[in-house]
Design a protein around this motif. Sequence first.
Motif, PDB file in Angstrom:
ATOM      1  N   SER A 193       0.761  -1.266   0.061  1.00  0.00           N
ATOM      2  CA  SER A 193       0.126   0.100   0.129  1.00  0.00           C
ATOM      3  C   SER A 193       0.696   1.263   0.087  1.00  0.00           C
ATOM      4  O   SER A 193       0.211   2.231  -0.456  1.00  0.00           O
ATOM      5  N   SER A 194       2.066   1.232   0.182  1.00  0.00           N
ATOM      6  CA  SER A 194       2.954   2.410   0.323  1.00  0.00           C
ATOM      7  C   SER A 194       4.128   2.176  -0.677  1.00  0.00           C
ATOM      8  O   SER A 194       5.175   2.961  -0.597  1.00  0.00           O
ATOM      9  N   GLN A 236      -4.328  -2.709  -5.669  1.00  0.00           N
ATOM     10  CA  GLN A 236      -3.449  -1.892  -4.571  1.00  0.00           C
ATOM     11  C   GLN A 236      -2.563  -1.116  -5.525  1.00  0.00           C
ATOM     12  O   GLN A 236      -2.145   0.031  -5.274  1.00  0.00           O
ATOM     13  N   ASN A 275      -4.394   1.517  -7.422  1.00  0.00           N
ATOM     14  CA  ASN A 275      -4.743   2.827  -6.547  1.00  0.00           C
ATOM     15  C   ASN A 275      -3.335   3.910  -6.484  1.00  0.00           C
ATOM     16  O   ASN A 275      -3.518   5.115  -6.058  1.00  0.00           O
ATOM     17  N   ARG A 276      -2.196   3.119  -6.417  1.00  0.00           N
ATOM     18  CA  ARG A 276      -1.063   3.910  -6.319  1.00  0.00           C
ATOM     19  C   ARG A 276      -0.934   4.898  -7.456  1.00  0.00           C
ATOM     20  O   ARG A 276      -0.042   5.919  -7.366  1.00  0.00           O
TER      21      ARG A 276
END
Length: 147
Positions: free
Chosen positions: A54-55, A139, A142-143
């Motif tokens: 997620s990061s 995910q 989404n980035r």
Amino acid sequence: MNVFMLDYQTRLRAWYDLREKISSCDLREKCIEIDAFWQQCPQVPYYLHPIDMSSWPSPWELLADNNYCSYARALGIIYTLLLLGIKDIDLVDAKDDNNEDVILVLVDNAKYIMNYWPDTVVNNYLQDFTITKRYDVSQIINRMGRA
């Protein structure tokens, strides 16, 4: 000259030029060209970890950081595919026929296997690998700031 050894603006331009060059190609050719581009990046043993997905960096942060482990190279491949409108993408951990850990990008229901060895996109078959984990590519989408 290896574009990944040059400055950020040059890497960014080369990545853009790649996408422009192959935008009208068929899926097979796109996968071959994208894999060849990202196979050039020098690899470090550790940079990204799937637990921290997620990061993970955005496409532009990835190019700016210019650090590429197997996950980061796969991430660059996935970003390129997504920006070209290709959505049938899977990211998996697997073991190859030598029991080595590999991070694979599977395209078109694993018709094309990317992020393995250079020049092998169309010469590998999923049955040559044992998938140990699948990741949720949403995910990564989404980035990019896409829904």
